[in-house]
Each structure stands twice: as structure tokens, then as C-alpha cells.
Design a protein around this motif. Structure first.
Motif, short mmCIF file in Angstrom:
data_model
loop_
_atom_site.label_atom_id
_atom_site.label_comp_id
_atom_site.label_asym_id
_atom_site.label_seq_id
_atom_site.Cartn_x
_atom_site.Cartn_y
_atom_site.Cartn_z
N LEU A 44 13.45 1.10 -9.28
CA LEU A 44 12.04 0.84 -9.60
C LEU A 44 11.87 -0.54 -10.23
O LEU A 44 10.96 -1.29 -9.87
N PHE A 49 8.46 -2.56 -10.83
CA PHE A 49 7.83 -1.56 -11.69
C PHE A 49 8.43 -1.65 -13.09
O PHE A 49 9.58 -2.02 -13.26
N THR A 65 5.49 2.48 -14.53
CA THR A 65 4.14 1.96 -14.40
C THR A 65 4.12 1.02 -13.20
O THR A 65 4.99 0.16 -13.06
N THR A 66 3.10 1.19 -12.34
CA THR A 66 2.94 0.31 -11.18
C THR A 66 2.35 -1.02 -11.63
O THR A 66 1.91 -1.16 -12.77
N SER A 67 2.30 -1.98 -10.73
CA SER A 67 1.76 -3.30 -11.08
C SER A 67 0.27 -3.23 -11.44
O SER A 67 -0.21 -4.06 -12.20
N ASP A 68 -0.45 -2.21 -10.93
CA ASP A 68 -1.88 -2.09 -11.27
C ASP A 68 -2.12 -1.23 -12.51
O ASP A 68 -3.25 -0.93 -12.86
N THR A 70 -0.97 1.99 -13.08
CA THR A 70 -0.89 3.44 -12.90
C THR A 70 0.46 3.93 -13.41
O THR A 70 1.51 3.42 -13.02
N LEU A 145 9.66 5.99 -2.99
CA LEU A 145 8.70 5.29 -3.83
C LEU A 145 7.53 4.77 -3.00
O LEU A 145 6.37 4.87 -3.41
N LYS A 146 7.82 4.23 -1.84
CA LYS A 146 6.75 3.72 -0.96
C LYS A 146 5.82 4.86 -0.56
O LYS A 146 4.59 4.70 -0.55
N ASN A 149 3.81 5.83 -3.66
CA ASN A 149 2.84 4.78 -3.93
C ASN A 149 1.63 4.90 -3.00
O ASN A 149 0.49 4.67 -3.42
N SER A 153 -2.28 5.50 -4.14
CA SER A 153 -3.40 4.70 -3.64
C SER A 153 -4.47 5.59 -3.01
O SER A 153 -5.66 5.44 -3.28
#
Length: 169
Positions: A44, A49, A65-68, A70, A145-146, A149, A153
Motif C-alpha cells: 500500500l 497510500f 488512507t487513500t490519496s483523497d 478515504t 487494492l485496485k 479502490n 469510488s
């Protein structure tokens, strides 16, 4: 006769290369475990991440934590005594928004991978379970992960306007 010798040498070289690749891959797989919170956290982190390993009771997990922004966790179950090799990984994210029960049921009929459930505290969670295999590698975790993700979204779009999201699907 020289063609036969050349063909035999080519075959031996090819077999040796295949054996090296097979045993090299086995050695690499032995050094990585998709059932290890530390190894999953490293994947990750390499993908951008924020990810830290933690243990709650007997359950290891990765808080990420994601780049946005979340936040989600990857929890590990059915672990060996060392907690380094687990057989199940469950990705989960929570939101304070709560769609109606009808909307949750419609989402769950729409999705194939990431069902949703509402909790007693009026929050909503999306999750994805994965059976970990000893042959899984970092690329396997990246594919998981993809997929998750994509679920995050889609679910965020669903929460923004559940009726419009479900109508378009």
C-alpha cells in the motif's frame, strides 16, 4: 549430428532457465505473504497510500488512507500463532452517511464484489473479503487494492446520489 547437439543444448539451456525462474519465483514468494499485515502495508505504501500496521486483541490489521483522504482497514483472520500468515483479508471502509435499507439492498444486488451493510450507529460500511493463497505476491495485493479502490469510488458516487447512481447502472 551438429544440429541435434545444438537442439539438445538449446533444450537444456531453456530447461535450466525455466528451473531458475521457477525456483527464483518460489524464493521470492517465500519472502512475501499476502496474509501478513506488514507485507500488505508495504505494498500500500509503495502505491502511495498511508498505511500502518496495528494489532487489536489477536487481530492484526492495516489502517490505510487513500490519496483523497478515504480511510479503510485491511483486517486479517485465520492467522497462524505468529500472526504473520493469515488466510483471510477483509478490506473495509466506513461512512457516516446511511442510505435507506432499500438503497442498500439495491446496491448489494448491483455489486458483485463489495457489499454494503448498515450498522446500529447509523454508519454504512463497504467491504471486500479475500482468501489469501501462499502463491499470492505483491502484484496480487495490488490487484485486490485496485478492485477495492474501484468499490470505494463507486460507493462514494452512490452515497452522493443513490437514486441517480442506481438509475445509471
Amino acid at each position: 549430428m551438429s544440429k541435434k547437439i545444438a537442439a539438445t543444448q538449446t533444450l537444456v539451456t531453456t530447461l535450466a532457465l525455466c528451473a531458475t525462474m521457477a525456483f527464483g519465483g518460489a524464493a521470492q514468494a517465500a519472502g512475501f505473504s499476502a496474509g501478513s499485515s506488514a507485507d500488505v502495508a508495504r505494498v500500500l505504501q509503495a502505491d502511495g497510500f498511508t498505511a500502518t500496521t496495528k494489532v487489536e486483541g489477536n487481530k492484526p490489521y492495516v489502517a490505510a488512507t487513500t490519496s483523497d483522504g478515504t480511510k479503510f482497514v485491511v483486517e486479517f483472520y485465520k492467522c497462524d500463532t505468529s500472526k504473520l500468515n493469515c488466510k483471510v483479508a477483509i478490506y473495509t471502509a466506513n461512512w457516516t452517511e446511511e442510505p435507506t435499507l432499500d438503497q442498500i439492498n439495491r446496491w448489494n444486488r448491483w455489486t458483485f464484489v463489495c457489499p454494503v451493510y448498515g450498522a446500529a450507529d447509523k454508519s454504512t460500511s463497504v467491504w471486500m473479503g479475500v482468501m489469501v493463497d501462499p502463491s499470492d505476491n505483491a502484484q496480487t495485493v495490488e490487484l485486490q487494492l485496485k478492485t477495492f479502490n474501484g468499490c470505494l469510488s463507486d460507493f462514494q458516487a452512490f452515497l452522493t446520489n443513490p437514486e441517480a447512481f442506481l438509475k445509471d447502472k
